[in-house]
Design an enzyme around this catalytic site. Structure first.
Site, PDB file in Angstrom:
ATOM      1  NE  ARG A  74     -28.841   1.391  22.470  1.00  0.00           N
ATOM      2  CZ  ARG A  74     -27.798   2.094  22.922  1.00  0.00           C
ATOM      3  NH1 ARG A  74     -27.881   2.737  24.059  1.00  0.00           N
ATOM      4  NH2 ARG A  74     -26.678   2.166  22.235  1.00  0.00           N
ATOM      5  CD  GLU A 111     -13.729   7.893  15.907  1.00  0.00           C
ATOM      6  OE1 GLU A 111     -14.837   7.794  16.462  1.00  0.00           O
ATOM      7  OE2 GLU A 111     -13.401   8.826  15.158  1.00  0.00           O
TER       8      GLU A 111
HETATM    9  P1  AMP Z   1     -20.060  -1.118  16.813  1.00  0.00           P
HETATM   10  O1  AMP Z   1     -19.206  -1.978  17.698  1.00  0.00           O
HETATM   11  O2  AMP Z   1     -19.344   0.047  16.229  1.00  0.00           O
HETATM   12  O3  AMP Z   1     -20.775  -1.951  15.752  1.00  0.00           O
HETATM   13  O4  AMP Z   1     -21.168  -0.467  17.744  1.00  0.00           O
HETATM   14  C1  AMP Z   1     -22.278  -1.195  18.129  1.00  0.00           C
HETATM   15  C2  AMP Z   1     -22.709  -0.903  19.546  1.00  0.00           C
HETATM   16  O5  AMP Z   1     -22.611   0.480  19.886  1.00  0.00           O
HETATM   17  C3  AMP Z   1     -24.156  -1.274  19.718  1.00  0.00           C
HETATM   18  O6  AMP Z   1     -24.272  -1.980  20.945  1.00  0.00           O
HETATM   19  C4  AMP Z   1     -24.914   0.035  19.714  1.00  0.00           C
HETATM   20  O7  AMP Z   1     -25.884   0.035  20.729  1.00  0.00           O
HETATM   21  C5  AMP Z   1     -23.873   1.120  19.946  1.00  0.00           C
HETATM   22  N1  AMP Z   1     -23.857   2.162  18.894  1.00  0.00           N
HETATM   23  C6  AMP Z   1     -22.856   2.411  18.022  1.00  0.00           C
HETATM   24  N2  AMP Z   1     -23.132   3.437  17.213  1.00  0.00           N
HETATM   25  C7  AMP Z   1     -24.364   3.863  17.568  1.00  0.00           C
HETATM   26  C8  AMP Z   1     -25.244   4.904  17.083  1.00  0.00           C
HETATM   27  N3  AMP Z   1     -24.899   5.703  16.061  1.00  0.00           N
HETATM   28  N4  AMP Z   1     -26.451   5.047  17.663  1.00  0.00           N
HETATM   29  C9  AMP Z   1     -26.814   4.227  18.686  1.00  0.00           C
HETATM   30  N5  AMP Z   1     -26.056   3.238  19.185  1.00  0.00           N
HETATM   31  C10 AMP Z   1     -24.827   3.054  18.643  1.00  0.00           C
END
Ligand code: AMP
Length: 186
Positions: A74, A111
């Site tokens: 995205r 996770e």
């Molecule tokens: P993180 O590495 O945990 O910061 O996750 C970020 C990536 O995962 C981004 O590219 C988001 O598009 C996706 N992502 C993680 N959690 C969500 C969520 N609750 N809703 C939508 N996209 C998420």
């Protein structure tokens, strides 16, 4: 033109409230316990999409930035559009195995298990001014890995910008000295 003839606007909500209304929460997707922030209603509304881009670009001016780097998948949507608005190039950071030329790669923990992202090794030249964009900052693992790749190529990361930040996960703590900005926080 008649003075006082303008119609009251359809909504008195602030721009941020309007953007929030374009993001729907999907409980338990893609797995139990995750509140997925679905941005497709915002993308489908041209006015909201442009508003989101303008907010993400913030005070950056055309030609201030050499490259907008967007994270799979995205981040490509916002990154490519923002790059065009800023007269900057666009660079994709992709999931491992998708880029055709020589890559540099970085793994990070999820996770359960781990994930690897990749970038073409010639995508950024040392010292180029980069804006890193993604739709959402959660734990920060993805963005931190992206910053590692950019650091390896000696990019000058001006700012990391996210449309949505899940503040309770403290993801920005993983992003070191890079200035971080988000538009909508939950
Ligand atoms: P993180 O590495 O945990 O910061 O996750 C970020 C990536 O995962 C981004 O590219 C988001 O598009 C996706 N992502 C993680 N959690 C969500 C969520 N609750 N809703 C939508 N996209 C998420």
């Amino acid at each position: 033109m008649t003075e006082g003839s303008s119609q009251p606007s359809a909504t008195s909500d602030s721009p941020l409230d309007e953007l929030k209304q374009g993001i729907r929460n999907i409980p338990d997707f893609p797995k139990p316990g995750i509140q997925f922030k679905d941005i497709t209603p915002l993308l489908a509304d041209g006015r909201l999409f442009r508003m989101a881009l303008e907010q993400m670009i913030g005070s950056h001016q055309p030609d201030d930035i050499d490259l907008v780097v967007g994270i799979d998948a995205r981040g490509f949507i916002f990154g490519a559009a923002a790059a065009a608005m800023l007269n900057a190039g666009f660079v994709p950071i992709r999931k491992q195995g998708k880029l055709p030329f020589e890559t540099i790669e970085q793994s990070y923990d999820l996770e359960y298990g781990s994930n690897t992202i990749a970038m073409h090794r010639d995508a950024v030249l040392p010292g180029q001014r980069v804006l890193l964009l993604d739709d959402l900052l959660a734990t920060g693992g993805t963005a931190a890995a992206a910053l590692e790749l950019l650091q390896q190529l000696q990019a000058q990361v001006v700012e990391a910008v996210f449309l949505v930040e899940l503040e309770f996960l403290s993801g920005r703590k993983l992003l070191g000295d890079v200035p971080v900005r988000s538009i909508i926080a939950y």
